[in-house]
Design a protein around this motif. Structure first.
Motif, PDB file in Angstrom:
ATOM      1  N   MET A 132       8.302 -14.019  -8.097  1.00  0.00           N
ATOM      2  CA  MET A 132       8.692 -13.014  -7.110  1.00  0.00           C
ATOM      3  C   MET A 132       8.999 -13.663  -5.761  1.00  0.00           C
ATOM      4  O   MET A 132       9.965 -13.287  -5.080  1.00  0.00           O
ATOM      5  N   TYR A 133       8.208 -14.655  -5.364  1.00  0.00           N
ATOM      6  CA  TYR A 133       8.472 -15.359  -4.105  1.00  0.00           C
ATOM      7  C   TYR A 133       9.830 -16.067  -4.161  1.00  0.00           C
ATOM      8  O   TYR A 133      10.612 -16.011  -3.212  1.00  0.00           O
ATOM      9  N   TRP A 134      10.107 -16.740  -5.279  1.00  0.00           N
ATOM     10  CA  TRP A 134      11.380 -17.444  -5.398  1.00  0.00           C
ATOM     11  C   TRP A 134      12.558 -16.470  -5.375  1.00  0.00           C
ATOM     12  O   TRP A 134      13.596 -16.750  -4.762  1.00  0.00           O
ATOM     13  N   LEU A 135      12.423 -15.338  -6.036  1.00  0.00           N
ATOM     14  CA  LEU A 135      13.505 -14.353  -6.028  1.00  0.00           C
ATOM     15  C   LEU A 135      13.725 -13.787  -4.627  1.00  0.00           C
ATOM     16  O   LEU A 135      14.861 -13.487  -4.240  1.00  0.00           O
ATOM     17  N   ALA A 136      12.652 -13.638  -3.857  1.00  0.00           N
ATOM     18  CA  ALA A 136      12.780 -13.136  -2.491  1.00  0.00           C
ATOM     19  C   ALA A 136      13.435 -14.178  -1.585  1.00  0.00           C
ATOM     20  O   ALA A 136      14.192 -13.826  -0.674  1.00  0.00           O
ATOM     21  N   LEU A 137      13.147 -15.460  -1.826  1.00  0.00           N
ATOM     22  CA  LEU A 137      13.761 -16.513  -1.029  1.00  0.00           C
ATOM     23  C   LEU A 137      15.240 -16.673  -1.348  1.00  0.00           C
ATOM     24  O   LEU A 137      16.043 -17.020  -0.476  1.00  0.00           O
ATOM     25  N   ASN A 138      15.608 -16.419  -2.603  1.00  0.00           N
ATOM     26  CA  ASN A 138      17.021 -16.423  -2.996  1.00  0.00           C
ATOM     27  C   ASN A 138      17.574 -15.024  -2.794  1.00  0.00           C
ATOM     28  O   ASN A 138      17.472 -14.166  -3.662  1.00  0.00           O
ATOM     29  N   ARG A 139      18.164 -14.768  -1.657  1.00  0.00           N
ATOM     30  CA  ARG A 139      18.562 -13.408  -1.296  1.00  0.00           C
ATOM     31  C   ARG A 139      19.613 -12.854  -2.240  1.00  0.00           C
ATOM     32  O   ARG A 139      19.656 -11.658  -2.502  1.00  0.00           O
ATOM     33  N   ASP A 140      20.490 -13.712  -2.753  1.00  0.00           N
ATOM     34  CA  ASP A 140      21.531 -13.259  -3.680  1.00  0.00           C
ATOM     35  C   ASP A 140      21.023 -13.353  -5.114  1.00  0.00           C
ATOM     36  O   ASP A 140      20.099 -14.116  -5.418  1.00  0.00           O
ATOM     37  N   PRO A 141      21.605 -12.567  -6.038  1.00  0.00           N
ATOM     38  CA  PRO A 141      21.207 -12.649  -7.450  1.00  0.00           C
ATOM     39  C   PRO A 141      21.302 -14.086  -7.969  1.00  0.00           C
ATOM     40  O   PRO A 141      22.178 -14.856  -7.558  1.00  0.00           O
ATOM     41  N   ILE A 142      20.405 -14.426  -8.863  1.00  0.00           N
ATOM     42  CA  ILE A 142      20.288 -15.809  -9.337  1.00  0.00           C
ATOM     43  C   ILE A 142      20.043 -15.800 -10.840  1.00  0.00           C
ATOM     44  O   ILE A 142      19.403 -14.887 -11.375  1.00  0.00           O
ATOM     45  N   SER A 143      20.550 -16.791 -11.542  1.00  0.00           N
ATOM     46  CA  SER A 143      20.323 -16.898 -12.980  1.00  0.00           C
ATOM     47  C   SER A 143      18.991 -17.593 -13.242  1.00  0.00           C
ATOM     48  O   SER A 143      18.427 -18.240 -12.352  1.00  0.00           O
ATOM     49  N   ILE A 144      18.521 -17.479 -14.476  1.00  0.00           N
ATOM     50  CA  ILE A 144      17.262 -18.153 -14.839  1.00  0.00           C
ATOM     51  C   ILE A 144      17.409 -19.660 -14.701  1.00  0.00           C
ATOM     52  O   ILE A 144      16.490 -20.355 -14.240  1.00  0.00           O
ATOM     53  N   ALA A 145      18.585 -20.194 -15.075  1.00  0.00           N
ATOM     54  CA  ALA A 145      18.807 -21.638 -14.964  1.00  0.00           C
ATOM     55  C   ALA A 145      18.736 -22.086 -13.506  1.00  0.00           C
ATOM     56  O   ALA A 145      18.145 -23.132 -13.188  1.00  0.00           O
ATOM     57  N   GLU A 146      19.345 -21.317 -12.599  1.00  0.00           N
ATOM     58  CA  GLU A 146      19.290 -21.657 -11.178  1.00  0.00           C
ATOM     59  C   GLU A 146      17.871 -21.526 -10.633  1.00  0.00           C
ATOM     60  O   GLU A 146      17.430 -22.329  -9.806  1.00  0.00           O
ATOM     61  N   LEU A 147      17.162 -20.512 -11.104  1.00  0.00           N
ATOM     62  CA  LEU A 147      15.775 -20.318 -10.682  1.00  0.00           C
ATOM     63  C   LEU A 147      14.916 -21.495 -11.134  1.00  0.00           C
ATOM     64  O   LEU A 147      14.090 -22.016 -10.374  1.00  0.00           O
ATOM     65  N   GLU A 148      15.122 -21.939 -12.352  1.00  0.00           N
ATOM     66  CA  GLU A 148      14.373 -23.080 -12.881  1.00  0.00           C
ATOM     67  C   GLU A 148      14.646 -24.341 -12.067  1.00  0.00           C
ATOM     68  O   GLU A 148      13.741 -25.142 -11.808  1.00  0.00           O
ATOM     69  N   ALA A 149      15.912 -24.518 -11.637  1.00  0.00           N
ATOM     70  CA  ALA A 149      16.266 -25.700 -10.853  1.00  0.00           C
ATOM     71  C   ALA A 149      15.555 -25.714  -9.504  1.00  0.00           C
ATOM     72  O   ALA A 149      15.256 -26.788  -8.962  1.00  0.00           O
ATOM     73  N   ASP A 150      15.272 -24.548  -8.943  1.00  0.00           N
ATOM     74  CA  ASP A 150      14.553 -24.467  -7.665  1.00  0.00           C
ATOM     75  C   ASP A 150      13.091 -24.857  -7.801  1.00  0.00           C
ATOM     76  O   ASP A 150      12.489 -25.412  -6.885  1.00  0.00           O
ATOM     77  N   ILE A 151      12.506 -24.544  -8.940  1.00  0.00           N
ATOM     78  CA  ILE A 151      11.054 -24.664  -9.118  1.00  0.00           C
ATOM     79  C   ILE A 151      10.649 -26.121  -9.296  1.00  0.00           C
ATOM     80  O   ILE A 151      11.237 -26.848 -10.109  1.00  0.00           O
ATOM     81  N   ASP A 152       9.636 -26.542  -8.554  1.00  0.00           N
ATOM     82  CA  ASP A 152       9.158 -27.928  -8.613  1.00  0.00           C
ATOM     83  C   ASP A 152       8.029 -28.093  -9.624  1.00  0.00           C
ATOM     84  O   ASP A 152       7.843 -29.172 -10.178  1.00  0.00           O
ATOM     85  N   SER A 153       7.298 -27.013  -9.886  1.00  0.00           N
ATOM     86  CA  SER A 153       6.132 -27.093 -10.772  1.00  0.00           C
ATOM     87  C   SER A 153       6.549 -27.075 -12.241  1.00  0.00           C
ATOM     88  O   SER A 153       7.224 -26.140 -12.694  1.00  0.00           O
ATOM     89  N   GLU A 154       6.146 -28.091 -12.990  1.00  0.00           N
ATOM     90  CA  GLU A 154       6.470 -28.134 -14.422  1.00  0.00           C
ATOM     91  C   GLU A 154       5.761 -27.018 -15.179  1.00  0.00           C
ATOM     92  O   GLU A 154       6.289 -26.466 -16.137  1.00  0.00           O
ATOM     93  N   LEU A 155       4.539 -26.673 -14.729  1.00  0.00           N
ATOM     94  CA  LEU A 155       3.806 -25.592 -15.382  1.00  0.00           C
ATOM     95  C   LEU A 155       4.551 -24.274 -15.225  1.00  0.00           C
ATOM     96  O   LEU A 155       4.706 -23.520 -16.192  1.00  0.00           O
ATOM     97  N   LEU A 156       5.032 -23.986 -14.021  1.00  0.00           N
ATOM     98  CA  LEU A 156       5.759 -22.741 -13.800  1.00  0.00           C
ATOM     99  C   LEU A 156       7.067 -22.733 -14.574  1.00  0.00           C
ATOM    100  O   LEU A 156       7.475 -21.696 -15.095  1.00  0.00           O
ATOM    101  N   LYS A 157       7.720 -23.885 -14.678  1.00  0.00           N
ATOM    102  CA  LYS A 157       8.959 -23.949 -15.458  1.00  0.00           C
ATOM    103  C   LYS A 157       8.709 -23.567 -16.917  1.00  0.00           C
ATOM    104  O   LYS A 157       9.498 -22.855 -17.527  1.00  0.00           O
ATOM    105  N   ARG A 158       7.594 -24.036 -17.456  1.00  0.00           N
ATOM    106  CA  ARG A 158       7.274 -23.726 -18.859  1.00  0.00           C
ATOM    107  C   ARG A 158       6.972 -22.237 -19.050  1.00  0.00           C
ATOM    108  O   ARG A 158       7.216 -21.673 -20.113  1.00  0.00           O
TER     109      ARG A 158
END
Length: 567
Positions: A368-394
């Motif tokens: 939810m935090y990442w979606l709020a920081l990305n003000r425009d609609p985003i794909s799952i692939a783009e969301l995954e690229a933003d995330i630094d945590s491997e656990l959250l990616k999984r």
């Protein structure tokens, strides 16, 4: 009348209109007309008992009552043909539905939802056995369920409503339902929960019943992915599954903020188990809410901006309309500038969103935090690229799926986004949490999330700074002077250099961006061997900053940064 007396006729009118009781003046009009009295006779009779009505009030009440009956029955009702119409209706149906509404709310105002009511009616005609009405808080699930039940009650022998708001055990709920179905007869032979479930399923097969369970999310577990039951309430899941899968002639309707796992598993286009996802109201229905509150300016482009900000959520629109009345004497145009600046917030709405947010698992909250920081609609692939945590990616896919079942994210094809009011709440929450961490010299949120993206388009990055960095620094400076804030941020950089180096996630870039936004003198800042991403340093004097061996990926600079390989 042969089949009806006055009390049966009154009960029949209440059933037809879907209300538990007529108002005092409505009942006076009904009883008087039934007894062939004129309106003046009704006024005189009421006065003898201490009730005083004007002729105009009585006529208006009667007119509204006859019109309401006409709308439901589909034939014209007047004070002259009322008994005959009710007699005909009674002969056609041959019975009165037995109803136990428990603590169901009275719905005084109901806007829109024509299509949703039509869908529920169609599913009922298709003999659906289990229906879930789903939607985020305030979307009108309970109101729709009440409206549906009131308007279709005559098609069932029994209508029973129960709220699960206080999380009653399943056995308690089943006992109350069975007692009503058996006319309060002794049920001592049903010693176990399994026996009660079996007996109720038998009753649902023998009689056509409409059962409604409201606020089902109250028995679900918080802090984990959607649809799982709180400890001790797992037997509800087994019960719902049996109601959906075992053949009978009744219907169980649930309302919930979360889609149950049984529903998600068993629903299908031609299945007797369905779910209805509630979206926002139509614009015209939103305007009706504001007009009912006495607000003006609802025909302007500005109103549409407000309406879209709150995604047509009926409850939040009512809260906003009340706020407009209190703050601007009903003139919505006065508050549009505050909306555009992200300052159009109401405590009641934030409380509603807070309760939903705090039910989420940690991974759902991070998404939810990442979606709020990305003000425009985003794909799952783009969301995954933003995330630094491997656990959250999984865990990303399951978290997105769970948020969808909670009605908290919007999907348009492959694109994910948040409703504007949800995005605004999440951003403000993040701003406050980061400020608290900085004051305590902690860095969890600063590590996990990129507050701005250095390589975004200029207008996007400027908006990110305006909506994230500026409010964050304003809030931080409520407790610290500018000089103290700069010193506090530099202390965290020094601590990070000593303890975290390249494993520091987004801390380095966030701290540098905050220092730049504060206009700090960066001379002597030692970023040796640190991960500095994503920082935007175009136009910033960096000649005396040590970036040796620093990871500057995803950062933006006016020219190449170079320093000796020395700490």
């Amino acid at each position: 009348m042969k089949g009806l007396n006055i009390d049966t006729g009154l009960a029949l009118v209440q059933e037809i209109l879907g209300v538990s009781k007529l108002t005092e003046v409505q009942e006076a009009v009904f009883r008087g007309v039934w007894m062939k009295q004129s309106y003046q006779d009704i006024i005189d009779a009421a006065a003898e008992h201490g009730y005083y009505y004007s002729l105009g009030h009585l006529k208006n009440t009667g007119s509204e009552l006859w019109q309401a009956l006409t709308d439901v029955l589909g034939e014209r009702v007047t004070k002259n043909n009322l008994p005959e119409v009710l007699e005909h209706y009674y002969q056609q149906h041959g019975r009165l539905t037995k109803q136990d509404w428990g603590d169901a709310p009275e719905i005084s105002s109901f806007w829109g939802r024509t299509d949703e009511l039509a869908t529920l009616n169609q599913w009922m005609q298709e003999q659906c056995r289990l229906i879930a009405i789903l939607g985020m808080g305030g979307m009108g699930k309970t109101s729709l369920a009440v409206k549906f039940a009131r308007t279709t009650a005559d098609q069932f022998e029994y209508v029973i409503w129960r709220s699960l708001r206080n999380a009653p055990p399943l056995e308690e709920v089943l006992t109350e339902i069975l007692q009503f179905l058996s006319n309060r007869q002794d049920l001592d032979l049903l010693k176990t929960l399994e026996a009660k479930v079996t007996h109720l399923l038998h009753e649902l097969g023998q009689r056509r019943c409409l059962l409604l369970l409201d606020n089902v999310e109250s028995i679900l577990q918080s802090g984990v992915h959607a649809g799982g039951y709180a400890s001790g309430y797992e037997n509800y899941g087994h019960f719902f599954q049996q109601v959906g899968q075992i053949a009978h002639q009744s219907c169980l309707v649930l309302t919930s903020r979360e889609k149950l796992r049984e529903i998600a598993l068993l629903e299908a286009a031609h299945s007797p188990i369905r779910s209805l996802q509630l979206r926002g109201l139509a614009l015209v229905d939103g305007q009706a809410i504001f007009k009912a509150k006495g607000c003006c300016g609802t025909d302007t482009q500005g109103f549409q901006e407000v309406f879209e900000h709150y995604a047509g959520n009926p409850l939040t629109l009512q809260m906003v309309a009340s706020g407009v009345q209190e703050l601007a004497d009903g003139d919505i145009t006065e508050l549009i500038p505050y909306l555009q600046q992200g300052m159009f917030q109401f405590g009641d709405i934030n409380d509603l969103l807070q309760r939903q947010f705090e039910r989420l698992s940690k991974t759902e909250q991070q998404v939810m935090y990442w979606l709020a920081l990305n003000r425009d609609p985003i794909s799952i692939a783009e969301l995954e690229a933003d995330i630094d945590s491997e656990l959250l990616k999984r865990q990303l896919l399951s978290a997105v799926q769970s948020l969808g079942r909670r009605s908290l994210i919007e999907r348009n094809g492959k694109w994910l986004s948040l409703q504007p009011v949800v995005m605004e709440y999440i951003r403000q929450r993040l701003v406050t949490e980061v400020c608290e961490e900085i004051l305590q010299q902690k860095c969890e949120r600063l590590k996990d999330f990129a507050l701005i993206k250095a390589q975004s388009k200029d207008y996007v990055r400027q908006a990110e700074a305006q909506l994230i960095l500026c409010p964050m620094l304003e809030e931080l400076q409520l407790g610290l002077s500018t000089a103290q804030a700069v010193e506090r941020l530099k202390q965290i950089v020094a601590t990070m250099k000593a303890e975290l180096p390249l494993q520091a996630g987004y801390i380095g870039g966030n701290l540098l961006n905050l220092l730049i936004q504060l206009g700090a003198d960066l001379a002597g800042l030692n970023c040796f061997h640190l991960r500095i991403r994503p920082a935007y340093c175009v136009g910033v004097e960096l000649a005396k900053v040590n970036f040796a061996r620093a990871d500057l990926s995803q950062s933006g600079f006016h020219r190449k940064v170079w320093h000796d390989d020395a700490p």
